[in-house]
Design a protein around this motif. Structure first.
Motif, PDB file in Angstrom:
ATOM      1  N   ASP A  76      39.847 -27.096 -25.863  1.00 53.27           N
ATOM      2  CA  ASP A  76      39.285 -25.772 -25.645  1.00 53.27           C
ATOM      3  C   ASP A  76      39.156 -25.513 -24.146  1.00 53.27           C
ATOM      4  N   GLU A  77      39.672 -24.356 -23.703  1.00 54.30           N
ATOM      5  CA  GLU A  77      39.680 -24.066 -22.273  1.00 54.30           C
ATOM      6  C   GLU A  77      38.276 -23.891 -21.703  1.00 54.30           C
ATOM      7  N   ASP A  78      37.354 -23.365 -22.517  1.00 50.14           N
ATOM      8  CA  ASP A  78      36.003 -23.094 -22.020  1.00 50.14           C
ATOM      9  C   ASP A  78      35.104 -24.327 -22.061  1.00 50.14           C
ATOM     10  N   SER A  79      35.054 -24.988 -23.228  1.00 53.21           N
ATOM     11  CA  SER A  79      34.126 -26.109 -23.378  1.00 53.21           C
ATOM     12  C   SER A  79      34.728 -27.448 -22.988  1.00 53.21           C
ATOM     13  N   GLY A  80      36.060 -27.539 -23.014  1.00 60.58           N
ATOM     14  CA  GLY A  80      36.702 -28.813 -22.727  1.00 60.58           C
ATOM     15  C   GLY A  80      36.759 -29.742 -23.922  1.00 60.58           C
ATOM     16  N   GLU A  81      36.158 -29.330 -25.064  1.00 56.90           N
ATOM     17  CA  GLU A  81      36.169 -30.170 -26.251  1.00 56.90           C
ATOM     18  C   GLU A  81      37.553 -30.163 -26.889  1.00 56.90           C
ATOM     19  N   PHE A  82      37.860 -31.265 -27.553  1.00 59.06           N
ATOM     20  CA  PHE A  82      39.116 -31.340 -28.288  1.00 59.06           C
ATOM     21  C   PHE A  82      38.896 -30.812 -29.701  1.00 59.06           C
ATOM     22  N   VAL A  83      39.764 -29.920 -30.131  1.00 63.06           N
ATOM     23  CA  VAL A  83      39.622 -29.273 -31.433  1.00 63.06           C
ATOM     24  C   VAL A  83      40.863 -29.522 -32.277  1.00 63.06           C
ATOM     25  N   LEU A  84      40.681 -29.464 -33.592  1.00 64.75           N
ATOM     26  CA  LEU A  84      41.797 -29.584 -34.514  1.00 64.75           C
ATOM     27  C   LEU A  84      42.322 -28.208 -34.857  1.00 64.75           C
TER      28      LEU A  84
END
Length: 215
Positions: A76-84
């Motif tokens: 995710d560009e905003d949070s930096g979290e990896f998403v499926l």
């Protein structure tokens, strides 16, 4: 390739290894042989986020015809979290299992998706009796009020809950609050005792905002 693997994916491999047992996404295939076949085919796109599995689903509920899509782990560009990212689009919810409907509405982080599947696979079936309620809510604040009512009955919100799906637990029962845009909020209840569940559902129904009758 000279590139480090994302930390969440390393954690995923440590926990799941080559197989995920009953924790499957969309009849997902996470075998290394499947990924090698995918990356060896002309369908693979090396410029896309890394694929960690292959999702199979039938178009428009047709089980005789199966589509395949890579289950990708994007950042995710905003949070930096990896998403499926792998699920069919929102306008076709019948194309994937009810247990992960909500993940069509947002891209879940890897941890959220794994927790949801584990909860539904192992915690939920521990309770013999189940009931579904619906209540009216049109904002996160109104959903939070519904959560507070549930907590008033002795439920504790699980720390893995998100703004989309909230899990609640107590010794003799469990509950899941899952909103669906444009629809009433779903409150799923499960308990060991049928009479206790019936009483709990009645009390919650009196306190939760009722669903408005359709015109």
């Amino acid at each position: 390739m000279g590139q480090p693997l994302p930390v969440p994916y390393v954690d995923f491999l440590r926990v799941m290894g080559r197989r995920m047992s009953g924790l499957s996404f969309q009849d997902g295939d996470f075998r290394i042989e499947t990924l090698i076949r995918y990356y060896s085919s002309e369908e693979s796109d090396r410029d896309r986020p890394p694929a960690i599995g292959i999702s199979r689903y039938g178009p428009y509920g047709n089980s005789r015809e199966t589509y395949e899509r890579p289950i990708e782990m994007d950042q995710d560009e905003d949070s930096g979290e990896f998403v499926l990212a792998a699920y069919p689009p929102a306008e076709r919810p019948h194309e994937f299992p009810e247990s992960i409907r909500v993940f069509d509405l947002v891209d879940p982080t890897l941890y959220e998706a794994l927790f949801a599947k584990a909860y539904l696979q192992y915690r939920w079936p521990q309770f013999k009796y189940q009931r579904t309620l619906f209540f009216e809510a049109h904002s996160p604040e109104e959903i939070a009020k519904g959560s507070a009512i549930l907590e008033g009955f002795g439920f504790e919100r699980h720390p893995e809950s998100t703004v989309v799906v909230r899990y609640f637990d107590r010794q003799d029962a469990t509950a899941i609050i899952s909103p669906n845009p444009g629809e009433p909020v779903r409150l799923s209840l499960a308990a060991h005792d049928a009479m206790q569940l019936h009483h709990l559902a009645d009390e919650l129904s009196r306190r939760l905002p009722p669903v408005r009758a359709s015109k």
